[in-house]
Enzyme design. Sequence first.
Site, PDB file in Angstrom:
ATOM      1  N   SER A   1       0.888  -1.089  -0.166  1.00 53.39           N
ATOM      2  CA  SER A   1       0.127  -0.071  -0.218  1.00 53.39           C
ATOM      3  C   SER A   1       0.853   1.203  -0.006  1.00 53.39           C
ATOM      4  O   SER A   1       1.535   1.445  -0.875  1.00 53.39           O
ATOM      5  CB  SER A   1      -1.071  -0.117   1.247  1.00 53.39           C
ATOM      6  OG  SER A   1      -1.982   1.082   1.150  1.00 53.39           O
TER       7      SER A   1
ATOM      8  N   HIS B   1      -7.739  -0.169  -1.013  1.00 51.20           N
ATOM      9  CA  HIS B   1      -7.545  -1.276  -1.988  1.00 51.20           C
ATOM     10  C   HIS B   1      -8.988  -1.745  -2.518  1.00 51.20           C
ATOM     11  O   HIS B   1      -8.965  -3.317  -2.409  1.00 51.20           O
ATOM     12  CB  HIS B   1      -6.785  -2.419  -1.248  1.00 51.20           C
ATOM     13  CG  HIS B   1      -5.485  -1.819  -0.767  1.00 51.20           C
ATOM     14  ND1 HIS B   1      -4.647  -0.944  -1.607  1.00 51.20           N
ATOM     15  CD2 HIS B   1      -4.834  -1.455   0.550  1.00 51.20           C
ATOM     16  CE1 HIS B   1      -3.490  -0.618  -0.869  1.00 51.20           C
ATOM     17  NE2 HIS B   1      -3.822  -0.827   0.315  1.00 51.20           N
TER      18      HIS B   1
END
Length: 310
Positions: free
Chosen positions: A86, A195
């Site tokens: 991430s 996400h």
Amino acid sequence: MSVLFTFPGQGSQRSGMLRALPDHVAATRAIEEASDTLGYDVRALDTADALRSTTAVQLCLLIAGVAQARVLGARGHEPDLVTGLSIGAYPAAVSAGALHYADAVRLVALRGQLMERAYPGGYGMTAIVGMTQRALEPLIARVNSAAMPVFLANINAQTQMVVAGSHAAMHELATLAGEHGAQRCERLDVAVPSHCALLDEPAAELADAFARVAVQAPRVVYLSSSVARPLFDGPRVAADLAGNMARPVRWHDTIRLAWERGARLAVEMPPANVLTRLSCAIFGEGIAVSCSETALHDVEALIERERARE
């Protein structure tokens, strides 16, 4: 044999993470450069109160990752491969020479602001341990709706998944998962639904900002944890960074790819050991180590030993 640097994502943050960095000029300069870029002392972000902000968390993770990697580099220890989970992809790209640090600081500040603005409350992420992707996906389909959105966000290990969505949807899914064999369902310290498609619009805005930034070909292998593939040119790295907030993380596949490409030592940048624990199963015949839990000279000794095997 190769050395992999890994950079953690949101949820691994700790109050005091910048103050815990090595007492080295490279770390001090990384903090000062970020402060100069933003126009304020970034050490003010490194408190429990400040870290309630997604923007503060992401900036601190960027700074801590770059600072630690720079300390190792200044002492003669560079990676062969890098990857980040991430927000961790940003310090990975900086350490690979693909993205200028000052640009990364500005982009990460914008990234955090866009995510906070899109979802100021009522959303987050939950880890579900003890279920495979195949077992979990039908349960997600049962719960997910326009009123109660929830999506698969991370495939961290064969039986460790993370979902993102509304509080109500995650609660219902956790109940179902428990009834279908999940060992544990744990809310993560993440205040936004990362996400997944809920962040498509912020990702598109961030892509516009990337269009005004120069991103170079990495000088070491950059592994994208969104597609579990190496990316070798600047435009693809830029697209990967801009879009990763809205794409599932394929961490398990990415670490397996690093192993297949010859990595035998995985060194996790601060502030935690989450990625080290996730890497251990794949690096069973290698070594996975966290800078947060291992003395600098011991990390250096491990890197030197790995280099001696090449």
